[in-house]
Write an enzyme that holds these catalytic residues in place. Structure first.
Site, PDB file in Angstrom:
ATOM      1  CB  THR A  89      -0.941   0.072   1.222  1.00  0.00           C
ATOM      2  OG1 THR A  89      -1.187   1.469   1.496  1.00  0.00           O
ATOM      3  CG2 THR A  89      -0.323  -0.509   2.458  1.00  0.00           C
ATOM      4  CB  ILE A  90       0.969   4.096  -2.271  1.00  0.00           C
ATOM      5  CG1 ILE A  90       2.000   5.152  -2.652  1.00  0.00           C
ATOM      6  CG2 ILE A  90      -0.393   4.751  -2.114  1.00  0.00           C
ATOM      7  CD1 ILE A  90       2.938   4.714  -3.681  1.00  0.00           C
ATOM      8  CG  ASP A  91      -2.575   5.537   1.086  1.00  0.00           C
ATOM      9  OD1 ASP A  91      -1.937   6.385   0.448  1.00  0.00           O
ATOM     10  OD2 ASP A  91      -3.758   5.258   0.855  1.00  0.00           O
ATOM     11  NE  ARG A 141       1.011  33.557  -5.747  1.00  0.00           N
ATOM     12  CZ  ARG A 141       1.322  33.224  -6.986  1.00  0.00           C
ATOM     13  NH1 ARG A 141       1.901  32.068  -7.243  1.00  0.00           N
ATOM     14  NH2 ARG A 141       1.052  34.041  -7.969  1.00  0.00           N
ATOM     15  CG  MET A 144      -1.814   9.895  -3.201  1.00  0.00           C
ATOM     16  SD  MET A 144      -1.273   8.405  -4.083  1.00  0.00           S
ATOM     17  CE  MET A 144       0.390   8.258  -3.460  1.00  0.00           C
ATOM     18  NE  ARG A 146      -2.464  31.406  -7.577  1.00  0.00           N
ATOM     19  CZ  ARG A 146      -3.084  32.502  -7.138  1.00  0.00           C
ATOM     20  NH1 ARG A 146      -3.780  32.468  -6.025  1.00  0.00           N
ATOM     21  NH2 ARG A 146      -3.005  33.633  -7.821  1.00  0.00           N
ATOM     22  CG  HIS A 186      -2.820   9.176 -10.665  1.00  0.00           C
ATOM     23  ND1 HIS A 186      -3.148   7.912 -10.255  1.00  0.00           N
ATOM     24  CD2 HIS A 186      -3.981   9.831 -10.846  1.00  0.00           C
ATOM     25  CE1 HIS A 186      -4.466   7.800 -10.203  1.00  0.00           C
ATOM     26  NE2 HIS A 186      -5.002   8.949 -10.561  1.00  0.00           N
ATOM     27  CD  GLN A 221       1.232  12.187  -3.776  1.00  0.00           C
ATOM     28  OE1 GLN A 221       1.334  12.090  -2.565  1.00  0.00           O
ATOM     29  NE2 GLN A 221       0.113  12.573  -4.353  1.00  0.00           N
ATOM     30  NE  ARG A 222      -0.996   4.356  -6.817  1.00  0.00           N
ATOM     31  CZ  ARG A 222      -1.776   4.110  -5.757  1.00  0.00           C
ATOM     32  NH1 ARG A 222      -2.722   4.945  -5.445  1.00  0.00           N
ATOM     33  NH2 ARG A 222      -1.618   3.030  -5.036  1.00  0.00           N
TER      34      ARG A 222
END
Lengths: 341, 341, 341, 341
Positions: free
Chosen positions: A125-127, A162, A169, A265, A271, A273-274
């Protein structure tokens, strides 16, 4: 021994490294044969296979994605699915499966085990929110990509005075936000585990504007304000039933601009990231998991998955990975809070 | 509370991240004051200091090196060194020290503790060979840099049908070679812990030349052949009149060329591995160590150092880190050997 | 000679490299003094300055953004603006200005020249759409960032058999889309200069799905379909009057999903493209522009800007840069079309 | 039309991008067939070929090296070499060659043209020293790699108050040293075109040690001191018993250490500079050269090569590329000298 391999769920840097390690280890040390099932559980369901030998895995170690393809097909929702898988395995002479995937894929693997299928799991899992393993491969790559992006955004924020909100994710767990936010010096980090107080966020942002540096807010896609705050008017739905926009990153940037009077901003990393080549950490982790998955198959340790604990690869019951989500504990978030504002 | 901070030994990506975390945590949560000592133990010896407040640590998180400077000055070899340090501390009103360094620095810290000085240690070594901690910061960065370099060398090796030998850091322990070699798909990895058999290396290289891919050998600078093999006659000249060099990488490339009849080249990555911006992993680790070093100071846990075990930052006795070298165990090397040849 | 320096408009990697080169060249070769004006034209308007000497520019070469700050303040829209600038210059003893900026900043510089102010321009636009110079700094960095992102997205697209739409910068000119799309092997590239036919785009995407590779569409933010096609229902406006979402990237992904029946996703790279450390190309270009801007000041070549033509830095009239937009010519787009589908 | 393609000389990022562009353009627009010759001129000499169609060039755009392999085989030194090439072409029905290479490869191409063979050249040299083209592909990648390495070395040099000497490629021309040195803020840049005065180098290094920053010297491998200076006595041993090495980088580090009394170290970047994925600039350049090489074949423009001039791809006589070396002109070096010391 004939072993089937499949990858399920969202893609993740390191999948190919696992596949290569599984195949090379199995062939070299135990003379196994391999069958590649395409697109997660769809492969054994439909009997859709590809050859998986030494030459098929050449050169794939540094490549993102998965040569086997992936899908979100949930075997358990298919009528007679388990029987079809057993039948495919029987027809192809496949004795065992190595299933590489996340909560859903490993959940199916758990149930297959209960029905007598030989399965070894590899957590993915990427998370980083799977239980029973310190880290999952792909996570370190995602954190590096997010960190580099935030490094870049600092200079823009400062040149233009700013606030910048970066959405990363993490639907249910804030690991990517926590790590990339700490690594890149974010001024505020917002995670799903902890509903945020918009007034505190504004205070941190305003305090940051007092210095020469500009505020960067890192927000996990699943983060949300405390109840009653910052109404999320999600608006219309698109033709696929997705809510249009309304991403927390953009919504938060609007709120900050309105309340601080300073330009704000948002950037949604999405995507990026994966995909792509895994970091060295993820390549080593994925390779070790693959090698040890074969040791588990050889030991007949079915119904188990390989996992990282400290510097060791260990075996745990498949159910241990899926019975609860690994979320960010309070004390880890407290370490990050030292740098807020 | 007034706390002195120093960094000793070779530089390492993440030193600045530790310094920043120490200072921000100490000021924000406990109202500490800080004194920066320049160039490791030379600072307190000579009373050479620099201001260390919030503004001094702004923007340093992503920067390699150390704003405090470093040196290899060994306090214990200086006559009356300990007394001088005590005197400096007393004159400046410094109650405790945070010493960030490797075997030597932490060894001194251990002895200072025994003589009544309040010291908390933070472990640092690019080589990852300190005991009692799963990883040291800087190591992951070095492995990433080496891995990227080896990724690049693959294509050159293949285009020219050459063997390439890559010499990486690691005098006494082969961690960088092991990880970067596994991550980048090296065909042979040679580490100091295990004298290599040159005949086996040649066999792996020749077997690799049978495929479309060219052999990459990753060798730690401290690796060496089994006794009696591959005499390292420095001083002689090769057929081009160049002096044969001493480093193991170049020496091995020459040997491989001679024995396989195929062109072989060597690359020594050198100092590039230890400079520049830290990886996200190292930034997070360094930051967490810094935060927890202050908690240790606040708790009066002197004579201890902070360390990573699994995903937790724990405290261990300073002596635990230095009493033996953490080398690559047999079973880790065996995982890598699966991919040799 | 006393020279004021300012940076206007959107930030761009390389601004700091220009500032450093201007200051070091001016001091070393001609003994100039410098005054830094903050935030573009706002600086001379308000008399807001910062010191700009050797120590102010130390270490800034590799850093993105601008130490001078930037803004979009348009001098010509301020009542008595030109007089105020003249007055500030007179009060501070500033003899000449180096104005680093894009169409707007250089437009103002042109008009100031006509009113007797000594100005030398340095062209800047991330979009590469300024006339009279082969490239502007920042562009190469943006293209590299976009290319790396698209490289990463390829593996996700392939693993999931999805189309991915990547939206890059370029409101009026498609240079970033053209270069990053060619560099990363996009299957379709859409630019503002050439309204696209949605049927052709769908045909390319479908043809790509026939292979093992998945389609990547790179679209400049300013690209749009042929009249009457693909209605852009922009929907409601947010509290700042911005149209919510409706970005061409997301809109196109929805259209592709609907028409091909295959999952499609979009990624908007956004501000990440314009921040952070410049590429080597941009650092060299920016440094050379800075050095040559000082030579122009020394030569009294006011009303001119420095520009890259081939490998030479030349001087051209300020007006030459701003009289028309440099768009992608037909024959360059035709080169890219070879790889469509 | 049947076209043979070969790559000769040292490998270079971008070779595969040229090959892909040649094949896709030729097939798509003109229905050509292609034959891949292996390992430069050895391929047509030995009749060693590989298939070269759309599927052979899939996915190679971002990959370094060359799928065709390379060698330094010089056709002109092979007895009857030209006849053999003609015979191979005739047997395989090859009507024309696209030869991608540097001085040697293009020199052979020139002579083949004179003997009636249809050849179009594509210029290639990592060193950027081919005449008649503004840049060669691979150069920008090499400069980026060297720049990133030097960026990293800055922090080490500063933390340890050391001088660092970085040896980069460039035997006869100093382009890589000039660009990477300018891009990374080197304090001295030494190139083959201009024998250096060791006293001046020492003076720059010492002046740099006065600041907080440490000196970085970038030296091309072919740079050398003025006659009579800094004798390069290879063979002798230093005070540590190490054999003194031959490379200019190491020799210079020793000299600097001896004369300044400060620690000095050297790093030789070596092959890392020429491998791996090309920069976006090089991918675009290589792709455009490939597309235009096919246009040249189609136009019958044999005996010519494609070249970059400004932003245009033009055709020049093959001999124009090889009749003289493109070295760094005085005025370009003078721009860099502004930043010395």
């Amino acid at each position: 021994m004939r072993v089937g391999v499949l990858t399920g769920g969202g893609d993740c840097p390191g999948l190919n490294a696992v596949i290569r390690a599984v195949v090379r280890k199995g062939i070299k040390d135990y003379g196994y044969e391999f069958v590649g099932f395409r697109d997660g559980w769809r492969g054994p369901l439909d009997g859709d296979t590809m050859p998986l030998d030494i030459s098929a895995v050449r050169g794939i170690l540094p490549r993102g994605g998965t040569i086997l393809g992936s899908s979100r097909t949930n075997l358990m929702k298919v009528e007679g699915g388990v029987e079809k898988v057993k039948q495919t395995m029987s027809e192809l002479g496949v004795d065992a499966l190595v299933a590489i995937g996340g909560e859903d894929t490993l959940g199916v693997a758990t149930q297959l085990t209960e029905q007598g299928v030989n399965v070894v799991g590899v957590p993915k899992t990427i998370d980083n929110d799977l239980n029973a393993t310190d880290y999952t491969f792909g996570f370190d790559t995602a954190v590096n990509i997010a960190t580099e992006a935030i490094d870049r955004l600092h200079t823009t924020a400062e040149s233009h005075h700013r606030a910048l909100v970066v959405e990363v994710m993490g639907r249910h767990a804030g690991w990517i936000a926590l790590h990339s936010g700490m690594a890149a010096g974010a001024n505020v980090i917002l995670i799903p585990e902890r509903p945020f107080d918009i007034d505190e966020v504004v205070a941190h942002v305003e305090s940051r504007f007092q210095t020469n540096y500009a505020p960067i807010v890192v927000v996990a896609e699943g983060a949300h304000p405390k109840e009653g705050q910052m109404q999320l008017q999600t608006g219309e739905r698109d033709s696929f039933g997705h809510v249009r926009l309304g991403g927390i990153g953009q919504r938060l940037a609007e709120e900050l601009e309105q309340r601080t009077g300073k330009e704000s901003r948002s950037v949604v990393l999405g995507h990026v990231q994966r995909g792509g080549t895994p970091s060295a950490f993820d390549r080593v982790l994925a390779t070790r998991l693959g090698v040890n998955a074969i040791e588990a198959v050889q030991a007949g340790a079915f119904g188990q998955m390989v996992a990282l604990q400290g510097t060791e690869i260990v075996r745990v019951n498949l159910s241990a990975a899926t019975d609860k989500l690994k979320t960010v504990p309070e004390e880890r978030y407290a370490e990050a809070e030292v740098f807020f504002g």
